[in-house]
Write a protein that holds these residues in place. Structure first.
Motif, short mmCIF file in Angstrom:
data_model
loop_
_atom_site.label_atom_id
_atom_site.label_comp_id
_atom_site.label_asym_id
_atom_site.label_seq_id
_atom_site.Cartn_x
_atom_site.Cartn_y
_atom_site.Cartn_z
N ARG A 1 0.86 -1.18 0.00
CA ARG A 1 0.00 0.00 0.00
C ARG A 1 0.90 1.24 0.00
O ARG A 1 1.65 1.46 0.95
N ILE A 2 0.80 2.00 -1.05
CA ILE A 2 1.67 3.16 -1.25
C ILE A 2 0.86 4.44 -1.15
O ILE A 2 -0.12 4.63 -1.88
N ALA A 3 1.26 5.32 -0.24
CA ALA A 3 0.61 6.61 -0.07
C ALA A 3 1.20 7.61 -1.05
O ALA A 3 2.43 7.71 -1.18
N VAL A 4 0.32 8.36 -1.70
CA VAL A 4 0.74 9.32 -2.72
C VAL A 4 -0.06 10.61 -2.53
O VAL A 4 -1.29 10.58 -2.52
N PRO A 5 0.61 11.76 -2.37
CA PRO A 5 -0.12 13.01 -2.21
C PRO A 5 -0.62 13.53 -3.56
O PRO A 5 -0.10 13.14 -4.62
N PRO A 6 -1.61 14.41 -3.55
CA PRO A 6 -2.03 15.03 -4.81
C PRO A 6 -0.92 15.92 -5.36
O PRO A 6 -0.14 16.50 -4.59
N LEU A 7 -0.84 16.02 -6.67
CA LEU A 7 0.21 16.83 -7.28
C LEU A 7 0.18 18.27 -6.78
O LEU A 7 1.23 18.93 -6.68
N SER A 8 -1.00 18.77 -6.46
CA SER A 8 -1.11 20.17 -6.02
C SER A 8 -0.34 20.42 -4.74
O SER A 8 0.06 21.57 -4.47
N GLN A 9 -0.09 19.38 -3.93
CA GLN A 9 0.64 19.56 -2.68
C GLN A 9 2.15 19.46 -2.84
O GLN A 9 2.89 19.72 -1.90
N GLY B 1 8.78 18.75 -16.40
CA GLY B 1 8.80 17.32 -16.67
C GLY B 1 8.85 16.45 -15.43
O GLY B 1 8.67 15.23 -15.53
N TRP B 2 9.06 17.04 -14.26
CA TRP B 2 9.22 16.23 -13.05
C TRP B 2 7.89 15.69 -12.55
O TRP B 2 7.83 14.58 -12.01
N ALA B 3 6.81 16.45 -12.69
CA ALA B 3 5.51 15.94 -12.27
C ALA B 3 5.14 14.71 -13.09
O ALA B 3 4.63 13.72 -12.55
N GLU B 4 5.38 14.78 -14.39
CA GLU B 4 5.08 13.64 -15.26
C GLU B 4 5.93 12.43 -14.91
O GLU B 4 5.45 11.28 -14.89
N ALA B 5 7.21 12.67 -14.59
CA ALA B 5 8.10 11.57 -14.22
C ALA B 5 7.65 10.94 -12.91
O ALA B 5 7.72 9.71 -12.74
N TYR B 6 7.19 11.77 -11.98
CA TYR B 6 6.69 11.25 -10.71
C TYR B 6 5.44 10.40 -10.94
O TYR B 6 5.30 9.30 -10.37
N GLU B 7 4.54 10.88 -11.77
CA GLU B 7 3.32 10.11 -12.05
C GLU B 7 3.65 8.78 -12.72
O GLU B 7 2.98 7.78 -12.49
N GLU B 8 4.69 8.77 -13.55
CA GLU B 8 5.12 7.51 -14.17
C GLU B 8 5.62 6.52 -13.11
O GLU B 8 5.38 5.31 -13.20
N ALA B 9 6.32 7.04 -12.10
CA ALA B 9 6.79 6.17 -11.02
C ALA B 9 5.61 5.60 -10.23
O ALA B 9 5.60 4.42 -9.87
N VAL B 10 4.61 6.44 -9.99
CA VAL B 10 3.40 5.96 -9.32
C VAL B 10 2.75 4.86 -10.15
O VAL B 10 2.35 3.81 -9.63
#
Length: 553
Positions: A230-238, A245-254
């Motif tokens: 179970r992996i906790a992930v905050p909303p991008l807005s936080q 490009g870092w938000a997209e890379a983070y979403e790819e990791a998720v």
């Protein structure tokens, strides 16, 4: 040539080739390192068990290494340690060889890697960008392939930010798991000794020799209900402002974790980021003055030679923080920690970008405090909350490494590393002989973090030969006719691990494309045709295992 000696010579040649003198504060003379290497090889030849024999490491310049001055990045502070710090001593007792002490943000105060009279440590991939700090030299020495692993320290993220910026792994253990004796403190109550390595298995192996019975009572791990991670992930807005490009890379990791079977759930990041701001903006920075403040005051009174002005300013300002403010901040931190742990609740880990962006050297020079404060947004709270963390590569953005970190409760270090394996870029490898499960060379794959994907066969276009090698192994060759399907295992391993395997591959073995029975192609072990002259053709067995079983019957 003996293995440790050859590796020492290769390391010094590599160090000269990369031409990054700012990595080191003190690099041992190669003659001295080679003499120790010969002694290690002799001990192994005599039958002594040295599991880290041949492994080379570096130690951050605030960690005691006997025979080298401990400077903490300040020449005037230097002293000659009477013995190795326990973390260094444990590695050397296992056969590892230390090459020297590495550069750092002075007194481990900074996340940038530029606050040092020994020079700014440039990034391993793009020299115009920062390496990250404070464990800058250690991370770059690993990333450039000079050493196998390196020791750093982490108070606010110094064992994770440099890992992310240089495309390597950074393990920040639970506080108390690894001793900090023999380490010049930054904030003694929350400091940790950390490990940098190019792969998770390498980092975990080193950590296993650093760890000892903790210096505080073990508490039970949080109980987890059955089911997927179970992996906790905050909303991008936080997450605040991130580099392009870092938000997209983070979403790819998720997405990669979700694809591996993990369950993703939301989390409110506010208590983490609020606590992160307290590390430097609150009263906790006063502990840095406790560590080295009187020394800095005395040195400033005589002119301040060798002091970094940003570091000395941070530490001397902490002298005037009133005591009542510390108690106020402790109460606030306690409340934030309770909120943070409630947010984590039954989650196994929190996934975050390791940093919000990767500044250039010029960016940091223009705004030393602002740039540094931004970097600690996601890392500063980890030790304040007494959590464990691992930072791992998660791809690239615009040609530069992008990294994420997994954060979890104290003493979940092994759990975090297990989850992190799902984030590693992995490749397939086809094996037909001595690297098969249960065979003599299979531990090489396991040490690289390989896992068995499936058992299949090659396309019916290969022949198998028993080579005259030690240990015995087969040679797989593709033929135009009279071929047979050969039993094959396909293993999944980190891409970096495949590169290391290839670099150490002895002749007559070679790495090439192997066609499988379903028509797909994966990298696999093949054989140079010249090695077949005196080799027995064992194709009729259809399997190296069957040939070995028949031979041993």
């Amino acid at each position: 040539m003996s293995s440790t000696v050859s590796r020492v010579r290769a390391a010094y040649a590599r160090n000269e080739a990369v031409d990054r003198p700012e990595i080191w504060i003190d690099l041992r003379p190669w003659e001295e390192a080679e003499a120790e290497a010969r002694a290690i090889d002799a001990r192994v030849a005599a039958g002594e068990h040295l599991p880290l024999a041949g492994r080379l490491f570096a130690a951050k310049g605030n960690i005691d290494v006997q025979g080298l001055p401990t400077t903490a990045g300040c020449p005037a502070y230097a002293y000659e340690p009477e013995s190795d710090a326990p973390v260094v001593a444990r590695l050397r007792a296992a056969g590892a060889l230390v090459l020297g002490t590495t550069n750092l943000d002075q007194f481990a105060t900074g996340l940038v890697g530029t606050r040092s009279p020994y020079g700014a440590v440039r990034n391993a991939i793009d020299p115009a960008r920062i390496s990250g700090g404070s464990s800058s030299g250690s991370a770059v020495a690993v990333a450039l392939g000079i050493v196998d692993f390196a020791l750093g320290t982490d108070t606010a993220g110094s064992g994770r930010i440099p890992a992310a910026f240089n495309g390597i792994v950074g393990l920040k253990p639970t506080r108390g798991l690894v001793p900090t004796t023999g380490v010049v403190p930054a904030c003694a109550s929350i400091d940790c000794v950390t490990v940098f390595a190019r792969t998770l298995p390498e980092a975990e192996q080193a950590l296993s020799y650093l760890a000892a019975p903790p210096d505080r009572p073990l508490r039970p791990l949080p109980q987890r209900a059955p089911g997927p991670w179970r992996i906790a992930v905050p909303p991008l807005s936080q997450l605040g402002e991130l580099d392009e490009g870092w938000a997209e890379a983070y979403e790819e990791a998720v997405a990669r974790l979700a694809a591996s079977g993990a369950s993703i759930r939301p989390l409110d990041l506010a208590p983490f980021t609020e606590a992160a701001a307290m590390l430097y903006e609150g009263a906790f920075v006063a502990e840095r003055y406790t560590a080295v403040g009187p020394f800095i005051d005395k040195l400033l009174a005589s002119g301040g030679a060798g002091l970094d002005p940003t570091v000395s300013g941070i530490i001397t300002r902490a002298r005037d923080i009133p005591a009542h403010r510390l108690f106020t901040d402790q109460d606030r931190l306690s409340a934030l920690r309770a909120r943070a742990l409630a947010e984590l609740s039954d989650a196994d880990a929190l996934l975050l970008p390791t940093a919000p962006g990767h500044p250039t050297l010029a960016d940091v020079a223009a705004d030393p405090l602002g740039a540094n404060a931004r970097l600690g947004r996601f890392t500063n709270s980890t030790n304040l909350f007494d959590l464990a963390a691992v930072a791992v590569p998660a791809g690239e953005v615009n040609g530069l490494p992008f990294g994420v970190m997994l954060i979890g409760p104290a003493f979940t270090d092994d759990r975090l590393a297990t989850i992190a394996r799902a984030l590693e870029p992995r490749v397939s490898l086809a094996v037909v002989g001595a690297h098969l499960a249960g065979q003599p060379l299979n531990p090489q794959l396991l040490a690289l973090g390989a896992v068995l994907d499936r058992t299949t066969t090659t396309a019916p276009t290969y022949r198998l030969h028993a080579l005259r090698t030690t240990p015995p192994k087969p040679g797989l060759v593709r033929v135009d006719e009279d071929g047979t399907a050969i039993e094959t295992e396909v293993w999944s391993l980190p891409a970096e691990g495949l590169g290391r395997l290839l670099s150490a591959l002895p002749r007559p073995m070679a790495l090439g494309s192997v066609e499988l029975t379903d028509g797909s192609r994966v990298p696999g072990f093949l054989c140079e045709p010249s090695a077949l002259a005196n080799a027995e053709d064992i194709t009729a067995y259809g399997s190296w295992r069957k040939y070995v079983e028949r031979r041993e019957a």
